[in-house]
Design a protein around this motif. Sequence first.
Motif, PDB file in Angstrom:
ATOM      1  N   LYS A  40       3.440   8.566  18.568  1.00  0.00           N
ATOM      2  CA  LYS A  40       4.362   7.647  17.900  1.00  0.00           C
ATOM      3  C   LYS A  40       3.638   6.859  16.811  1.00  0.00           C
ATOM      4  O   LYS A  40       2.409   6.904  16.719  1.00  0.00           O
ATOM      5  N   SER A  41       4.404   6.172  16.000  1.00  0.00           N
ATOM      6  CA  SER A  41       3.839   5.427  14.889  1.00  0.00           C
ATOM      7  C   SER A  41       2.831   4.402  15.400  1.00  0.00           C
ATOM      8  O   SER A  41       3.088   3.698  16.367  1.00  0.00           O
ATOM      9  N   GLY A  42       1.664   4.365  14.768  1.00  0.00           N
ATOM     10  CA  GLY A  42       0.628   3.414  15.162  1.00  0.00           C
ATOM     11  C   GLY A  42      -0.239   3.879  16.316  1.00  0.00           C
ATOM     12  O   GLY A  42      -1.112   3.152  16.776  1.00  0.00           O
ATOM     13  N   SER A  43      -0.033   5.127  16.784  1.00  0.00           N
ATOM     14  CA  SER A  43      -0.795   5.607  17.944  1.00  0.00           C
ATOM     15  C   SER A  43      -2.219   6.025  17.575  1.00  0.00           C
ATOM     16  O   SER A  43      -3.049   6.232  18.460  1.00  0.00           O
ATOM     17  N   GLY A  44      -2.496   6.183  16.272  1.00  0.00           N
ATOM     18  CA  GLY A  44      -3.860   6.516  15.867  1.00  0.00           C
ATOM     19  C   GLY A  44      -4.015   7.902  15.275  1.00  0.00           C
ATOM     20  O   GLY A  44      -5.136   8.400  15.138  1.00  0.00           O
ATOM     21  N   LYS A  45      -2.916   8.531  14.870  1.00  0.00           N
ATOM     22  CA  LYS A  45      -2.982   9.888  14.328  1.00  0.00           C
ATOM     23  C   LYS A  45      -3.773   9.935  13.017  1.00  0.00           C
ATOM     24  O   LYS A  45      -4.623  10.792  12.829  1.00  0.00           O
ATOM     25  N   SER A  46      -3.466   9.002  12.132  1.00  0.00           N
ATOM     26  CA  SER A  46      -4.184   9.002  10.845  1.00  0.00           C
ATOM     27  C   SER A  46      -5.643   8.617  11.046  1.00  0.00           C
ATOM     28  O   SER A  46      -6.535   9.162  10.373  1.00  0.00           O
ATOM     29  N   VAL A  47      -5.908   7.701  11.974  1.00  0.00           N
ATOM     30  CA  VAL A  47      -7.291   7.326  12.283  1.00  0.00           C
ATOM     31  C   VAL A  47      -8.055   8.561  12.765  1.00  0.00           C
ATOM     32  O   VAL A  47      -9.168   8.839  12.306  1.00  0.00           O
ATOM     33  N   LEU A  48      -7.433   9.337  13.627  1.00  0.00           N
ATOM     34  CA  LEU A  48      -8.064  10.553  14.154  1.00  0.00           C
ATOM     35  C   LEU A  48      -8.417  11.520  13.031  1.00  0.00           C
ATOM     36  O   LEU A  48      -9.541  12.012  12.929  1.00  0.00           O
TER      37      LEU A  48
HETATM   38  N1  LIG Z   1      -8.787   0.425   8.438  1.00  0.00           N
HETATM   39  C1  LIG Z   1      -8.178  -0.155   9.484  1.00  0.00           C
HETATM   40  N2  LIG Z   1      -8.489  -1.410   9.851  1.00  0.00           N
HETATM   41  C2  LIG Z   1      -7.905  -1.981  10.924  1.00  0.00           C
HETATM   42  N3  LIG Z   1      -6.979  -1.386  11.685  1.00  0.00           N
HETATM   43  C3  LIG Z   1      -6.626  -0.131  11.358  1.00  0.00           C
HETATM   44  C4  LIG Z   1      -7.192   0.536  10.252  1.00  0.00           C
HETATM   45  N4  LIG Z   1      -6.645   1.779  10.165  1.00  0.00           N
HETATM   46  C5  LIG Z   1      -5.772   1.863  11.194  1.00  0.00           C
HETATM   47  N5  LIG Z   1      -5.755   0.715  11.909  1.00  0.00           N
HETATM   48  C6  LIG Z   1      -4.937   0.463  13.111  1.00  0.00           C
HETATM   49  O1  LIG Z   1      -5.066   1.583  13.965  1.00  0.00           O
HETATM   50  C7  LIG Z   1      -3.828   1.865  14.614  1.00  0.00           C
HETATM   51  C8  LIG Z   1      -3.449   3.303  14.378  1.00  0.00           C
HETATM   52  O2  LIG Z   1      -3.136   3.481  13.011  1.00  0.00           O
HETATM   53  P1  LIG Z   1      -2.773   4.896  12.390  1.00  0.00           P
HETATM   54  O3  LIG Z   1      -2.595   4.696  10.931  1.00  0.00           O
HETATM   55  O4  LIG Z   1      -3.779   5.898  12.819  1.00  0.00           O
HETATM   56  O5  LIG Z   1      -1.392   5.206  13.098  1.00  0.00           O
HETATM   57  P2  LIG Z   1      -0.488   6.523  12.960  1.00  0.00           P
HETATM   58  O6  LIG Z   1      -0.391   7.132  14.317  1.00  0.00           O
HETATM   59  O7  LIG Z   1      -1.017   7.374  11.865  1.00  0.00           O
HETATM   60  O8  LIG Z   1       0.932   5.897  12.578  1.00  0.00           O
HETATM   61  P3  LIG Z   1       2.081   6.457  11.543  1.00  0.00           P
HETATM   62  O9  LIG Z   1       2.846   7.484  12.312  1.00  0.00           O
HETATM   63  O10 LIG Z   1       2.899   5.245  11.295  1.00  0.00           O
HETATM   64  O11 LIG Z   1       1.403   6.985  10.325  1.00  0.00           O
HETATM   65  C9  LIG Z   1      -2.824   0.841  14.090  1.00  0.00           C
HETATM   66  O12 LIG Z   1      -2.713  -0.180  15.026  1.00  0.00           O
HETATM   67  C10 LIG Z   1      -3.464   0.358  12.812  1.00  0.00           C
HETATM   68  O13 LIG Z   1      -3.110  -0.972  12.569  1.00  0.00           O
END
Ligand SMILES: Nc1ncnc2c1ncn2[C@@H]1O[C@H](COP(=O)(O)OP(=O)(O)OP(=O)(O)O)[C@@H](O)[C@H]1O
Length: 244
Positions: A40-48
């Motif tokens: 889901k949104s914010g779960s960390g997919k883009s971070v991964l």
């Molecule tokens: N550079 C950063 N500094 C601080 N927090 C971050 C940073 N990048 C991501 N986060 C946090 O890490 C968590 C995961 O973010 P991420 O962007 O990976 O979510 P996501 O699964 O890709 O969501 P979406 O589906 O909305 O794209 C969020 O709580 C976000 O606030």
Amino acid sequence: MPSEAVIQIKGLYKSFGANEVLKNFNLDLLRGESLVVLGKSGSGKSVLIKCIIGLIKPDRGDITVLGQDLLSLDHEELDQIRQKVGFLFQSNALYDSMTVRDNLEFPLRRHTINLSQPEVDDMVMDALNNVGLGHTVDMMPAELSGGMRKRIALARTLILRPEIILYDEPTTGLDPITSLEIINLMNVIQEKYQTSSIIITHDMKCVKIASDRVAMLIDGTCYALGTYDELNASTDGKVRAFFD
Ligand SMILES: Nc1ncnc2c1ncn2[C@@H]1O[C@H](COP(=O)(O)OP(=O)(O)OP(=O)(O)O)[C@@H](O)[C@H]1O
Ligand SMILES: [Mg+2]
């Protein structure tokens, strides 16, 4: 014979302050497969995905890409790996002030030396024709629709002939028909170039059509892993939540 892993992620941890985003995340991408990461949104997919291309440094864990230990690479070695691992940004990241041609030439100029202008022209047209947009070569990104911009971004990723492509939400913001066209295009590219890919999405239609396997990123871990049909048969509430 079991397939070779082109990406191996072991025991990955990443926090931002008190926000523990990845907590012992494990996953392998096998050669030739399309692996969807669902969360889901914010779960960390883009971070991964940013950890996998070295844009974010994890706190702990190992990432092996095409046999190399990503976290021990220097700048130059990282650059070489990035030529083999294409990344399609969630936002496309096209340069608005550059024509389509210049956008596509950019990675070529950055990564490859000693190309003649006719060679560059051929590679640009080849990449554009692959996404069906040869006629847009002299246009500006602002003149194109969202679906066309996504295709151009994909062409720019393809121009270096990557072995692995990482797609961050390739269909988000697109209408259902255009989404389907993009997914089909991704499948065609996978077949044609024998690439391996990780596709990040929460679009269940994309999951169904594009995935060989699906990994569910829940609570910072790879909570469930299997084919679409296997996961769809699960009775686990957290898994079911994506299907119901
Ligand atoms: N550079 C950063 N500094 C601080 N927090 C971050 C940073 N990048 C991501 N986060 C946090 O890490 C968590 C995961 O973010 P991420 O962007 O990976 O979510 P996501 O699964 O890709 O969501 P979406 O589906 O909305 O794209 C969020 O709580 C976000 O606030
Ligand atoms: Mg994201």
